[in-house]
Design an enzyme around this catalytic site. Structure first.
Site, mmCIF file in Angstrom:
data_model
loop_
_atom_site.group_PDB
_atom_site.id
_atom_site.type_symbol
_atom_site.label_atom_id
_atom_site.label_comp_id
_atom_site.label_asym_id
_atom_site.label_seq_id
_atom_site.Cartn_x
_atom_site.Cartn_y
_atom_site.Cartn_z
ATOM 1 C CE LYS A 1 -8.018 -11.905 -2.121
ATOM 2 N NZ LYS A 1 -7.762 -11.643 -0.790
ATOM 3 C CE LYS B 1 -14.662 -6.378 1.574
ATOM 4 N NZ LYS B 1 -14.160 -5.884 2.892
ATOM 5 C CE LYS C 1 -4.386 -1.829 1.504
ATOM 6 N NZ LYS C 1 -5.612 -2.046 2.153
#
Ligand code: AMP
Ligand code: TRP
Length: 326
Positions: free
Chosen positions: A192, A195, A111
């Site tokens: 994957k 969201k 991140k």
């Protein structure tokens, strides 16, 4: 009974990956564990949030917890920021952690990649997560594989503090999902299901309407050899759909392979649409019933009260052991 703690961030788009990978386990654990399920809103603010949307997402996740079958008579369901002990213990643990170990967390590295400076909250995110867990003398933490390193850090912190102040914390164990439980993106089965992916057809959200479910499944990436068989390496798209079909219908993959021998992807997908709609409809209906109800507020308030009671006991012990306060 062993104590279970886990948390989900209040973001939108909770999808069948989250359900099959995490929430379904949460429900199963209730029968023989004392479970505490948290909506970790303080973790959410490690990245910028719109206050109105955040509040909605907190209630969405709370209602989803209940809609998938978490039973407030058996389990504690609450919002992290409603219990002050999380922030309190997080500071104490921060003072027992090292910048070196936090710098090695892959989630932080991902991140903060290519940035000269990163938000401090992202850096100390795993310490707050450790506080969540240790605050409740947790024995077992059901989480995805991606959280393995954070659980290890939590165990290290607990062991380190216990070395200095014996008996302060229960050292928890992670309970990780099997690889097979990983649900991949429908449009790109090398990734994957997530969201945050831009393409809404990459995922099936738990609250998707039947028409959206149909569209996403019918568009899902497959291959051109036309055989319905589990082969994650060479046929990742079909394998992912087989997996989803298998877990949602509780049918072994081998049985599905037999059932669809000689049939085409179109038929298979049509049936998968039906299976998915059947599995998600009761969840969506229960969600609609409870999402704007006073009952939901009462459950969360009760949950916070019960959680706070446990948290206070732990904090008392922690403060005593560290020599903090009067
Ligand atoms: P997140 O969406 O990263 O907040 O994850 C919430 C929970 O769902 C964690 O326990 C994850 O490991 C799990 N999870 C997220 N995405 C998937 C996926 N595609 N397949 C299986 N489990 C998932
Ligand atoms: N970091 C976890 C995730 O992204 C969420 C989380 C926060 C959590 N605190 C926790 C999970 C405590 C388990 C226990 O999935």
């Amino acid at each position: 009974m062993k104590r279970v703690f886990s948390g989900v961030q209040p973001t939108g788009n909770i999808h069948i990956g989250n359900y099959l990978g995490a929430l379904k386990q949460f429900v199963e654990l209730q029968d023989d564990h004392q479970c505490i399920y948290c909506i970790v809103d303080m973790h959410a603010i490690t990245v910028p949030q719109d206050p109105k949307a955040l509040k909605e997402h907190i209630l969405d996740v709370a209602a989803l917890y209940l809609a998938v079958g978490i039973d407030p008579e058996k389990s504690i369901v609450f919002v992290q920021s409603d219990v002050p002990g999380h922030a309190e213990l997080s500071w104490v643990l921060t003072c027992s952690s090292y910048t070196g170990e936090l710098s090695r967390m892959t989630q932080f590295k991902d991140k903060s990649k290519n940035k000269e400076s990163a938000p401090t909250g992202l850096f100390t995110y795993p310490v707050l997560m450790a506080a969540d867990i240790l605050l409740y003398d947790t024995d077992v933490v059901p989480v995805g594989n991606d959280q393995k390193q954070h659980i290890e850090l939590c165990r290290d912190l607990a062991t380190r503090v216990n070395g200095k102040y014996p008996g302060t914390f229960v050292v928890p164990d992670g309970r990780f999902l099997k690889e097979g439980a990983r649900i991949m993106a429908l449009d790109d089965p090398s990734k994957k299901m997530s969201k945050s992916a831009e393409n809404i057809h990459s995922r099936i959200s738990l609250l998707d309407e039947p028409s959206k479910i149909k569209k996403s499944i019918m568009k899902a990436t497959t291959d051109s050899d036309g055989v319905i068989r589990l082969d994650t390496e060479n046929k990742p798209g079909i394998s992912n759909l087989l997996n989803i079909y298998s877990v949602l219908s509780e049918t072994p993959v081998a049985d599905l392979e037999k059932k669809y021998e000689g049939k085409g992807y179109g038929d298979f997908k049509k049936d998968l649409v039906e299976v998915t709609v059947d599995a998600l409809t009761p969840i969506r209906e229960r969600f609609e019933e409870i999402r704007h109800s006073e009952e939901l507020m009462t459950i969360l308030r009760d949950g916070a009260e019960k959680a706070d009671e446990i948290a206070r006991k732990t904090m008392k012990r922690v403060k005593e052991n560290f020599g903090l306060g009067l």
